[in-house]
Design a protein around this motif. Structure first.
Motif, short mmCIF file in Angstrom:
data_model
loop_
_atom_site.label_atom_id
_atom_site.label_comp_id
_atom_site.label_asym_id
_atom_site.label_seq_id
_atom_site.Cartn_x
_atom_site.Cartn_y
_atom_site.Cartn_z
N PHE A 38 0.85 -1.28 0.06
CA PHE A 38 -0.09 -0.10 -0.05
C PHE A 38 0.72 1.21 0.06
N GLU A 39 0.32 2.17 -0.74
CA GLU A 39 1.08 3.76 -0.36
C GLU A 39 -0.21 4.62 0.08
N GLU A 40 0.54 5.44 0.86
CA GLU A 40 0.00 6.70 1.78
C GLU A 40 -0.16 7.85 0.67
N VAL A 41 -1.45 8.24 0.39
CA VAL A 41 -1.65 9.42 -0.42
C VAL A 41 -2.41 10.38 0.51
N VAL A 42 -1.65 11.73 0.50
CA VAL A 42 -2.37 12.74 1.33
C VAL A 42 -2.84 13.94 0.59
N HIS A 43 -4.01 14.27 0.99
CA HIS A 43 -4.78 15.24 -0.05
C HIS A 43 -4.97 16.49 1.23
N GLU A 44 -4.60 17.70 0.95
CA GLU A 44 -4.92 18.78 1.89
C GLU A 44 -5.78 19.73 1.04
N GLU A 45 -6.89 20.16 1.61
CA GLU A 45 -7.81 20.97 0.91
C GLU A 45 -7.48 22.57 1.48
N PRO A 46 -7.94 23.51 0.60
CA PRO A 46 -7.57 24.86 1.17
C PRO A 46 -8.16 25.33 2.53
N ASN A 47 -9.07 24.46 3.06
CA ASN A 47 -9.89 24.98 4.23
C ASN A 47 -8.97 24.26 5.32
N THR A 49 -8.60 21.02 5.95
CA THR A 49 -8.93 19.48 5.91
C THR A 49 -7.86 18.71 5.30
N ILE A 50 -7.23 17.66 6.18
CA ILE A 50 -6.33 16.61 5.42
C ILE A 50 -6.81 15.31 5.31
N THR A 51 -6.75 14.67 4.27
CA THR A 51 -7.41 13.32 3.96
C THR A 51 -6.18 12.44 3.57
N ILE A 52 -6.13 11.44 4.41
CA ILE A 52 -5.03 10.42 4.22
C ILE A 52 -5.61 9.03 3.63
N GLN A 53 -5.29 8.62 2.41
CA GLN A 53 -5.79 7.27 2.01
C GLN A 53 -4.79 6.38 1.81
N MET A 54 -4.87 5.07 1.77
CA MET A 54 -4.32 3.93 1.64
C MET A 54 -4.74 3.22 0.09
N GLU A 55 -3.69 3.51 -0.84
CA GLU A 55 -4.32 3.00 -1.77
C GLU A 55 -3.26 1.57 -2.36
N VAL A 56 -3.82 0.76 -3.04
CA VAL A 56 -2.89 -0.47 -3.53
C VAL A 56 -1.84 0.06 -4.41
N LYS A 57 -0.47 -0.34 -4.23
CA LYS A 57 0.34 -0.02 -5.29
C LYS A 57 0.07 -0.82 -6.51
N GLN A 58 0.48 -0.38 -7.73
CA GLN A 58 0.32 -1.24 -8.86
C GLN A 58 1.71 -1.72 -9.21
N ASN A 59 1.74 -3.21 -9.65
CA ASN A 59 2.91 -3.48 -9.93
C ASN A 59 3.03 -3.73 -11.42
N GLU A 60 3.60 -2.71 -12.18
CA GLU A 60 3.63 -2.60 -13.59
C GLU A 60 4.04 -3.93 -14.32
N ASN A 61 5.28 -4.55 -13.65
CA ASN A 61 5.67 -5.91 -14.24
C ASN A 61 4.64 -6.72 -14.41
N ALA A 62 4.15 -7.01 -13.22
CA ALA A 62 3.09 -8.24 -13.15
C ALA A 62 2.01 -7.85 -14.14
N LEU A 63 1.53 -6.68 -14.19
CA LEU A 63 0.46 -6.31 -15.34
C LEU A 63 0.92 -6.67 -16.65
N ASN A 64 2.00 -6.02 -16.86
CA ASN A 64 2.64 -6.54 -18.42
C ASN A 64 2.68 -7.80 -18.76
N LYS A 65 3.07 -8.65 -17.66
CA LYS A 65 3.09 -10.11 -18.02
C LYS A 65 1.88 -10.54 -18.12
#
Length: 68
Positions: A38-47, A49-65
């Motif tokens: 997983f990778e941590e993605v942080v979004h900060e809005e102008p007001n 508010t901070i949002t932290i999301q855990m997103e699955v890392k994409q393995n490009e080699n596995a997808l290409n194969k």
């Protein structure tokens, strides 16, 4: 035992085996999802508010194969 009781017992045993196999498969797939995948993605809005999301890392080699 007559045929009716034998059939009911066979269906019951197959259900139990299916449940055990399902639980084993589910636990095996959950153990492969580690924190390193997983990778941590942080979004900060102008007001402020901070949002932290855990997103699955994409393995490009596995997808290409897989697609080639």
């Amino acid at each position: 035992m007559d045929m009716k009781n034998t059939t009911i017992l066979l269906i019951f045993l197959l259900c139990i085996i299916g449940l055990i196999a399902g639980i084993y498969y589910n636990e095996a797939s959950e153990s492969t999802a580690t924190l390193n995948s997983f990778e941590e993605v942080v979004h900060e809005e102008p007001n402020g508010t901070i949002t932290i999301q855990m997103e699955v890392k994409q393995n490009e080699n596995a997808l290409n194969k897989f697609f080639t």
